[in-house]
Design a protein around this motif. Structure first.
Motif, short mmCIF file in Angstrom:
data_model
loop_
_atom_site.label_atom_id
_atom_site.label_comp_id
_atom_site.label_asym_id
_atom_site.label_seq_id
_atom_site.Cartn_x
_atom_site.Cartn_y
_atom_site.Cartn_z
N GLY A 139 0.82 -1.21 0.00
CA GLY A 139 0.00 0.00 0.00
C GLY A 139 0.85 1.25 0.00
O GLY A 139 0.80 2.07 0.91
N ALA A 140 1.62 1.39 -1.06
CA ALA A 140 2.59 2.49 -1.14
C ALA A 140 2.55 3.09 -2.54
O ALA A 140 1.89 2.56 -3.43
N LEU A 141 3.26 4.20 -2.70
CA LEU A 141 3.51 4.69 -4.05
C LEU A 141 4.34 3.63 -4.76
O LEU A 141 5.30 3.10 -4.21
N ARG A 142 3.93 3.27 -5.97
CA ARG A 142 4.73 2.33 -6.75
C ARG A 142 5.67 3.12 -7.66
O ARG A 142 5.41 4.29 -7.98
N THR A 143 6.71 2.45 -8.11
CA THR A 143 7.71 3.11 -8.94
C THR A 143 7.04 3.76 -10.16
O THR A 143 6.41 3.06 -10.95
N PRO A 144 7.14 5.07 -10.31
CA PRO A 144 6.53 5.74 -11.47
C PRO A 144 7.22 5.32 -12.77
O PRO A 144 8.38 4.95 -12.77
N ALA A 145 6.44 5.36 -13.86
CA ALA A 145 6.99 4.97 -15.16
C ALA A 145 6.57 5.97 -16.22
O ALA A 145 5.56 6.67 -16.07
N CYS A 146 7.35 6.06 -17.30
CA CYS A 146 7.02 7.04 -18.34
C CYS A 146 7.41 6.54 -19.73
O CYS A 146 8.16 5.59 -19.88
N CYS A 147 6.88 7.22 -20.73
CA CYS A 147 7.25 6.94 -22.11
C CYS A 147 8.60 7.61 -22.40
O CYS A 147 9.13 8.33 -21.57
N VAL A 148 9.12 7.38 -23.59
CA VAL A 148 10.46 7.90 -23.92
C VAL A 148 10.44 9.42 -24.05
O VAL A 148 11.42 10.10 -23.79
N GLY A 149 9.29 9.98 -24.46
CA GLY A 149 9.11 11.43 -24.48
C GLY A 149 10.19 12.21 -25.20
O GLY A 149 10.61 11.84 -26.30
N ASP A 150 10.61 13.30 -24.57
CA ASP A 150 11.58 14.22 -25.18
C ASP A 150 12.87 13.55 -25.65
O ASP A 150 13.60 14.12 -26.44
N ALA A 151 13.17 12.36 -25.14
CA ALA A 151 14.47 11.76 -25.44
C ALA A 151 14.60 11.38 -26.91
O ALA A 151 15.71 11.39 -27.45
N TYR A 152 13.51 11.00 -27.57
CA TYR A 152 13.61 10.88 -29.03
C TYR A 152 12.29 11.01 -29.77
O TYR A 152 12.21 10.82 -30.99
N CYS A 153 11.19 11.32 -29.06
CA CYS A 153 9.90 11.34 -29.74
C CYS A 153 9.47 12.77 -30.03
O CYS A 153 9.46 13.62 -29.14
N GLU A 154 9.09 13.01 -31.28
CA GLU A 154 8.73 14.38 -31.68
C GLU A 154 7.33 14.77 -31.22
O GLU A 154 6.95 15.93 -31.31
N SER A 155 6.55 13.81 -30.72
CA SER A 155 5.21 14.13 -30.26
C SER A 155 5.17 14.63 -28.82
O SER A 155 4.15 15.11 -28.36
N SER A 156 6.26 14.47 -28.13
CA SER A 156 6.29 14.71 -26.70
C SER A 156 5.99 16.17 -26.36
O SER A 156 6.57 17.07 -26.93
N CYS A 157 5.10 16.39 -25.39
CA CYS A 157 4.70 17.75 -25.02
C CYS A 157 5.34 18.22 -23.72
O CYS A 157 5.10 19.34 -23.28
N PHE A 158 6.09 17.37 -23.04
CA PHE A 158 6.86 17.84 -21.87
C PHE A 158 7.91 16.79 -21.53
O PHE A 158 7.96 15.72 -22.15
N ASP A 159 8.72 17.12 -20.55
CA ASP A 159 9.85 16.28 -20.19
C ASP A 159 9.36 15.11 -19.31
O ASP A 159 9.38 15.20 -18.09
N THR A 160 8.94 14.04 -19.95
CA THR A 160 8.34 12.93 -19.20
C THR A 160 9.35 12.29 -18.23
O THR A 160 9.00 11.93 -17.11
N MET A 161 10.60 12.16 -18.68
CA MET A 161 11.60 11.54 -17.80
C MET A 161 11.91 12.43 -16.60
O MET A 161 12.05 11.94 -15.47
N GLY A 162 11.98 13.73 -16.86
CA GLY A 162 12.27 14.67 -15.78
C GLY A 162 11.19 14.63 -14.71
O GLY A 162 11.48 14.56 -13.51
N ILE A 163 9.93 14.69 -15.15
CA ILE A 163 8.80 14.64 -14.20
C ILE A 163 8.82 13.34 -13.41
O ILE A 163 8.56 13.31 -12.21
N THR A 164 9.11 12.25 -14.12
CA THR A 164 9.11 10.95 -13.46
C THR A 164 10.18 10.90 -12.37
O THR A 164 9.95 10.42 -11.26
N LYS A 165 11.34 11.42 -12.69
CA LYS A 165 12.40 11.45 -11.67
C LYS A 165 12.00 12.39 -10.52
O LYS A 165 12.18 12.05 -9.35
#
Ligand code: SF4
Ligand code: SF4
Lengths: 360, 427
Positions: free
Chosen positions: B161-187
């Motif tokens: 019953g805890a926060l589970r490890t957050p996960a994200c798509c590749v986002g800004d790292a190589y995808c042109e569709s990305s609208c924000f820094d998914t990896m940054g937010i996840t970290k």
């Protein structure tokens, strides 16, 4: 200390490793500044940045469960062709990141020869199957996970390496009714057929109020057995979901002789077009036939072939069925529509046809 | 002679051997090779073979906690330990991966070395939540491994019953569709809430999944309690020259059949024979047209995220999808990120206070109603949150019922007491 700074006292709470230390130099340099991509072939995307930089992303299917030997081999290849950087996808594919076009071919060769991993899984293909632990390492499963995925992907191999479907097709498997495998275009799930068998001795160590509270249909109630507190299940109420089994191992829901598998179709996560959708029951009562589950493979292939033939470009499996209607789906595939296909749980009414619309 | 005394090769696995043929890479072949250096892996396959034969599982599960942590280790005990003593205890250690599952070979090799030294040398990349799963330690080596992993900068993932490890798509790292820094937010979310991840204090699990656009490659709406999904305000970017090229290459009928008629709100029209026009006020940012014409169309320039809440898989009330709570939120600056984190804290506070044991936030919202939930976390109701207004006429209008008859002030938000709910259920 390759992932990030380390905190010294317990609990150290180091947090997430720094992605910046794990990004390919071209990804770091062009972070947030990618312009477009081109498909080179199934499994290979050419990613072009606003700066003009080009990164080739080569996707390969992995078995997910791997020895350190195989992972080191993956690293060897990434060291040779990818400046020592790689990525995994949410569906257990490995992505090799290549900055130099001339390295793409030899890399693919190395991946196929040295690792034995197929290159593919992009766009309108069948990607790697999401799965859980199964008999290899879970405490609740009614079937295996990695093994059934291996068996299925052997059957569907040609659709992993070539994009020959109307749109992407995602498959998942789950080995108990908790369904950790999740929503997918096609999902294979275990189905139990009896209420849990309560072990009056073992159930003593479980917290009874918690077990009672977890049942979604309030089928569990306290009782006594041999003068000691135990639990009993009202069989007419129980829907064999196994929620109580997860809470208390003495509420055994599985039955090796009678558990079966069913196939659900039409789940979609993306908000594209009409938005996300849940999957619906297509086929039930398939045997849990280890080690290769041939009946499941056949049924999945029947669905895939029907979708291949009938789906319009960009139409996901569920969108195709919705367009042609479920009646047609059952006709084309030959699967019977039965009373079990009619929902009787929450929101069941919303699944009934309340119009005069029929395809006659 | 028990199987344990035999060489690993002599544990027969005829059923599993059937999984060593075929074109897809075989985990059985790989683990068999591994068993030459790690005899416990031979025994693991021996037990798995027994499961295949009996169609029955032989693992029991409990928890094992590293000092200061309330989760992250999934303890398994074999019921066949007489035959397979080396896997009597055979645990999984969950490790938080770099956001987006990006690795340098240096960090992957480090994991391999540590896991070869302390564990069975089996890894899964990755678990369903997104953690790195390391298989095969016992009640002693688990602690040695955790210590060495943490000393190297890694950290344990969540469980219970805890926060589970957050996960994200590749986002800004190589995808042109990305609208924000998914990896940054996840970290950011992982690090800010690392205490809630390691020490369970919620009614039940809480998952974040982060996708850079509506394609939702992280499957966040169905697989997480709180999807964070990229979107934009204002017009999408159109390169009419590329549109012209696309129409020329594919034909106008292709564009009509596969782009224009597939837009869920009919926001696109053909303009002449070389251009398209988008009714941006009516575009719902579904990404379909952009996916098809990805060189010609791109998300708009003013970017941010849509926040939803309440998704989960089927146990117990049936599947729920997450639903909208914030239509648009900029996620550019650190302050924006902090605001998102503050919203999370408000949700946890209200759900933590009023949620019942084992009640996911989506189930909680189902029980108390979205309007009450919004009041509890301090958000205003918006039309974007529903498909349409209610159809049920039985409504408790608070404004129209001032001065309740009993005279006592009406408690808001109005949530049925946990004890009362539990009691009624037990009845
Ligand atoms: S199996 Fe499900 S429905 Fe049946 S008693 Fe257990 S929790 Fe209740
Ligand atoms: S969710 Fe959108 S931004 Fe993220 S990887 Fe998928 S397409 Fe790209």
């Amino acid at each position: 200390m390759s992932v990030q700074e380390v905190k010294k006292k317990a609990p150290r709470d180091n947090g997430a490793p720094d992605h910046k230390l794990n990004l390919h130099p071209l990804m770091l340099k062009n972070y947030g500044k990618w312009k477009y991509y081109e498909k080179v072939r199934t499994g290979v995307l050419k990613r072009v940045a606003e700066s003009g930089d080009v990164l080739y992303v080569v996707r390969a299917g992995s078995p997910r469960t791997m020895s350190v030997n195989v992972i080191r081999k993956i690293c060897d290849i990434a060291d040779k062709y990818c400046q020592g950087f790689l990525r995994f996808t949410s569906r257990a594919n490995v992505e090799f990141l290549v900055g130099n076009e001339k390295d793409v071919k030899p890399l693919i060769k190395a991946v196929e020869k040295e690792l034995g991993f197929p290159v593919g899984g992009t766009g309108a293909s069948i990607s790697n199957i999401l799965h859980t632990q199964g008999w290899l390492h879970c405490n609740l499963p009614g079937t295996d996970a990695a093994g059934s995925v291996k068996a299925l992907m052997d059957e569907l191999y040609k659709d992993f390496v070539k994009e020959k479907l109307p749109n992407r097709l995602k498959i998942s498997t789950s080995c108990c009714s908790i369904n950790c495998g999740g929503q997918a275009d096609i999902a294979i799930n275990v189905q139990h057929h009896h209420p849990p068998r309560v072990d009056d001795k073992g159930v003593g160590v479980c917290e009874h109020p918690k077990v009672v509270a977890i049942c979604p249909v309030a089928a569990i109630r306290p009782t006594t057995a041999d003068g000691r507190p135990s639990l009993e299940v009202v069989p007419e109420k129980c829907m064999y979901c196994g929620a109580c089994h997860g809470q208390c191992p003495s509420m055994e829901i599985r039955d090796a002789k009678t558990d079966t598998l069913s196939i659900w179709i039409g789940g979609k996560a993306a908000s594209t077009r009409k938005g996300p959708s849940f999957m619906k029951l297509a086929v039930w009562g398939l045997p849990n036939n280890a080690p290769r589950w041939p009946e499941v493979g056949e049924a999945v292939k029947t669905i895939v072939e029907a979708y291949r033939k009938g789906g319009k470009p960009y139409e996901r499996l569920g969108e195709w069925v919705e367009r042609i209607g479920w009646k047609r789906f059952f006709e084309i595939t030959g699967f019977p529509f039965t009373k079990y296909h009619i929902d009787d749980f929450k929101n069941a009414r919303a699944t009934l046809n309340t119009s005069t619309h029929v395809r006659l | 002679m028990s199987d344990a005394k035999k060489k690993p090769e002599s544990i027969k696995t005829p059923l599993l051997d059937e999984l060593t043929t075929g074109q897809w890479p075989s985990f059985v072949s790989d683990l068999k090779n591994l068993s030459h250096t790690k005899p416990q892996v031979g025994q693991l396959l021996g037990q798995l073979e027994q499961s295949y034969e009996d169609r029955w599982n032989y693992w029991q599960g409990t928890v094992l906690n590293v000092d200061g942590y309330g989760g992250g280790v999934i303890a398994r005990y074999s019921e066949l330990s007489e035959r397979f003593p080396d896997i009597a205890q055979f645990h999984t250690v969950r490790i938080i991966p770099p956001p987006g599952w990006v690795y340098s070979t240096k960090s992957l090799r480090q994991l391999c070395d540590i896991w070869e030294k302390h564990g069975a040398g089996i890894m899964q990349l990755h678990g369903m939540t997104g953690d790195i799963l390391l298989l095969g330690t016992d009640n002693v080596t688990t602690f040695d491994a955790a210590e060495e992993l943490m000393e190297a900068g890694w950290d344990l993932g969540g469980s219970g019953g805890a926060l589970r490890t957050p996960a994200c798509c590749v986002g800004d790292a190589y995808c042109e569709s990305s609208c924000f820094d998914t990896m940054g937010i996840t970290k950011y979310l992982t690090d800010r809430f690392i205490s809630q991840l390691h020490r369970p204090e919620f009614p039940y699990k809480y998952k974040f999944k982060v996708s850079g656009c509506a394609n939702d490659c992280a499957c966040s709406i169905q697989r997480s309690d709180m999807p964070i999904i990229g979107t934009w305000k204002g017009p999408m970017q159109i390169d009419q020259k590329e549109v012209g090229k696309f129409i020329k290459e594919h034909g106008a009928d292709y564009v009509v059949n596969n782009v224009i008629t597939r837009c869920p709100t009919q926001a696109i029209t053909l303009k002449g024979s070389k251009e398209i026009k988008v009714d941006n006020d009516n575009c719902v940012r579904c990404m379909h047209c952009i996916n098809v014409m990805h060189k010609a169309l791109r998300p708009g320039k003013q970017r941010g995220a849509t926040i939803l809440v309440g998704g989960k898989r089927t146990l117990k009330i049936g599947d729920t999808m997450s639903s909208m709570i914030v239509p648009f939120m900029p996620l550019e600056t650190e302050e924006d990120w902090e605001k998102l984190g503050d919203l999370v804290e408000k949700i946890w506070e209200f759900w933590g206070e009023n949620g019942m044991e084992h009640e996911r936030v989506g189930e909680f919202i189902e029980r108390v109603g979205l309007a009450t939930f919004l009041e509890g976390i301090g958000l205003k109701p918006l039309p974007e949150m529903v498909i349409h207004p209610r159809t049920n006429p039985y409504i408790k209008f608070e404004e129209l019922a001032p001065g309740r008859m009993g005279g006592e002030p009406h408690k808001r938000p109005s949530v049925v007491d946990k004890e009362i709910e539990t009691f009624e259920k037990a009845e």
